[in-house]
Design a protein around this motif. Sequence first.
Motif, PDB file in Angstrom:
ATOM      1  N   LYS A  38      10.967   0.540   0.119  1.00  0.00           N
ATOM      2  CA  LYS A  38       9.549   0.474   0.557  1.00  0.00           C
ATOM      3  C   LYS A  38       9.272  -1.038   0.882  1.00  0.00           C
ATOM      4  O   LYS A  38       8.495  -1.135   1.918  1.00  0.00           O
ATOM      5  N   THR A  39       9.592  -2.025   0.120  1.00  0.00           N
ATOM      6  CA  THR A  39       9.087  -3.468   0.432  1.00  0.00           C
ATOM      7  C   THR A  39      10.491  -4.164   1.244  1.00  0.00           C
ATOM      8  O   THR A  39      10.135  -5.358   1.477  1.00  0.00           O
ATOM      9  N   ARG A  54      16.958  -7.231  -6.803  1.00  0.00           N
ATOM     10  CA  ARG A  54      15.969  -7.628  -7.867  1.00  0.00           C
ATOM     11  C   ARG A  54      15.397  -9.114  -7.778  1.00  0.00           C
ATOM     12  O   ARG A  54      14.055  -9.124  -7.631  1.00  0.00           O
ATOM     13  N   ASN A  55      16.310  -9.843  -7.460  1.00  0.00           N
ATOM     14  CA  ASN A  55      15.728 -11.265  -7.313  1.00  0.00           C
ATOM     15  C   ASN A  55      14.837 -11.401  -6.264  1.00  0.00           C
ATOM     16  O   ASN A  55      13.676 -12.331  -6.084  1.00  0.00           O
ATOM     17  N   ALA A  56      15.188 -10.905  -5.017  1.00  0.00           N
ATOM     18  CA  ALA A  56      14.432 -10.943  -3.786  1.00  0.00           C
ATOM     19  C   ALA A  56      12.967 -10.277  -4.069  1.00  0.00           C
ATOM     20  O   ALA A  56      11.940 -10.580  -3.718  1.00  0.00           O
ATOM     21  N   LEU A  57      13.162  -9.135  -4.684  1.00  0.00           N
ATOM     22  CA  LEU A  57      11.925  -8.337  -5.110  1.00  0.00           C
ATOM     23  C   LEU A  57      10.777  -9.180  -5.782  1.00  0.00           C
ATOM     24  O   LEU A  57       9.744  -9.506  -5.713  1.00  0.00           O
ATOM     25  N   THR A  58      11.455  -9.898  -6.980  1.00  0.00           N
ATOM     26  CA  THR A  58      10.700 -10.596  -7.879  1.00  0.00           C
ATOM     27  C   THR A  58       9.921 -11.707  -7.012  1.00  0.00           C
ATOM     28  O   THR A  58       8.733 -12.063  -7.410  1.00  0.00           O
ATOM     29  N   ARG A  59      10.588 -12.406  -6.021  1.00  0.00           N
ATOM     30  CA  ARG A  59       9.967 -13.489  -5.341  1.00  0.00           C
ATOM     31  C   ARG A  59       9.000 -13.009  -4.451  1.00  0.00           C
ATOM     32  O   ARG A  59       7.857 -13.368  -4.353  1.00  0.00           O
ATOM     33  N   TRP A  60       9.308 -11.701  -3.871  1.00  0.00           N
ATOM     34  CA  TRP A  60       8.290 -10.921  -3.082  1.00  0.00           C
ATOM     35  C   TRP A  60       7.211 -10.767  -3.776  1.00  0.00           C
ATOM     36  O   TRP A  60       5.839 -10.903  -3.261  1.00  0.00           O
ATOM     37  N   ALA A  61       7.148 -10.358  -5.152  1.00  0.00           N
ATOM     38  CA  ALA A  61       6.013  -9.717  -5.889  1.00  0.00           C
ATOM     39  C   ALA A  61       5.252 -11.190  -6.310  1.00  0.00           C
ATOM     40  O   ALA A  61       3.943 -11.166  -6.287  1.00  0.00           O
ATOM     41  N   ASP A 111       0.709  -1.317  -0.119  1.00  0.00           N
ATOM     42  CA  ASP A 111       0.039  -0.075  -0.064  1.00  0.00           C
ATOM     43  C   ASP A 111       0.904   1.351  -0.139  1.00  0.00           C
ATOM     44  O   ASP A 111       0.310   2.375  -0.275  1.00  0.00           O
ATOM     45  N   SER A 112       2.044   1.266   0.336  1.00  0.00           N
ATOM     46  CA  SER A 112       2.910   2.371   0.436  1.00  0.00           C
ATOM     47  C   SER A 112       3.582   2.638  -0.897  1.00  0.00           C
ATOM     48  O   SER A 112       3.986   3.927  -1.233  1.00  0.00           O
ATOM     49  N   LEU A 113       3.494   1.943  -2.050  1.00  0.00           N
ATOM     50  CA  LEU A 113       3.948   2.000  -3.224  1.00  0.00           C
ATOM     51  C   LEU A 113       2.762   3.115  -4.049  1.00  0.00           C
ATOM     52  O   LEU A 113       1.605   3.164  -3.738  1.00  0.00           O
ATOM     53  N   THR A 114       3.339   4.037  -4.757  1.00  0.00           N
ATOM     54  CA  THR A 114       2.881   4.947  -5.512  1.00  0.00           C
ATOM     55  C   THR A 114       2.120   3.974  -6.939  1.00  0.00           C
ATOM     56  O   THR A 114       2.465   2.827  -7.120  1.00  0.00           O
ATOM     57  N   ARG A 115       1.323   4.629  -7.631  1.00  0.00           N
ATOM     58  CA  ARG A 115       0.815   3.920  -8.870  1.00  0.00           C
ATOM     59  C   ARG A 115       1.731   3.738  -9.673  1.00  0.00           C
ATOM     60  O   ARG A 115       1.949   2.716 -10.340  1.00  0.00           O
ATOM     61  N   ARG A 116       2.844   4.696  -9.876  1.00  0.00           N
ATOM     62  CA  ARG A 116       4.217   4.502 -10.876  1.00  0.00           C
ATOM     63  C   ARG A 116       4.634   3.284 -10.396  1.00  0.00           C
ATOM     64  O   ARG A 116       5.496   2.503 -11.492  1.00  0.00           O
ATOM     65  N   GLU A 117       5.032   3.304  -9.141  1.00  0.00           N
ATOM     66  CA  GLU A 117       5.662   2.273  -8.525  1.00  0.00           C
ATOM     67  C   GLU A 117       5.252   0.967  -8.523  1.00  0.00           C
ATOM     68  O   GLU A 117       5.931   0.051  -8.859  1.00  0.00           O
TER      69      GLU A 117
END
Length: 222
Positions: free
Chosen positions: A203-204, A209-216, A160-166
């Motif tokens: 924010k996450t 990036r690899n960790a972010l992809t798994r998170w997503a 929820d902390s992410l903006t629409r563009r983010e």
Amino acid sequence: MTPEKTYRVFLVDDHGVFRSGVRVELAGVAGLEVVGDAGTVAEAVARISQLRPDVVLLDVHMPGGGGVAVLRGVTDALGSDAPVFLALSVSDAATDVIATIRAGARGYVTKTIDGAELADAVRRVAEGDAVFSPRLAGFVLDSFTGRSPVPEPALDPELDSLTRREMEVLRLLARGYTYREIAEELFISVKTVETHASNVLRKTQQSNRNALTRWAVNRQIG
């Protein structure tokens, strides 16, 4: 006598024949002028941001994120100067109606509407009314009164902390896009993509990036 205001209309639908048909229906209608159309999300966001119409007639189901992606992209680009959106869809499913209204559309009508009714709906949303095909308004009322069969999204403070563009950048990162590909898709610079990606990681609370992809993926984002 004060001349009738002319509202500038933009059409978004991935079927060219349908867009042509709507143009024909609205051609010659006093007070309405179709100023452009688009068949993809990216093209729609770019051209709406450039042309600044008063009303956007918006298809709900399109490749690349559909009408909601157009809504978010234009709102992110134009802010308070964004046009009014009227969904024009073959779908009358509660999930589609509520998701589109939650994203910021002012109304939702189905493609069974005739030309005169559509012209009237465009004028009404341009002038501040909310317009719905019969029975669809009930979905929205139920959503706001807590009786909707469509569940509210679960609370996720990081998301929820992410903006629409983010969020757009996050979705494309999760799909494996490079920074340059994201820049081309969103019509922004690579430097801007890097800034958004850095904000998303912070924010996450992901380290790379690899960790972010798994998170997503765990949140079914992508």
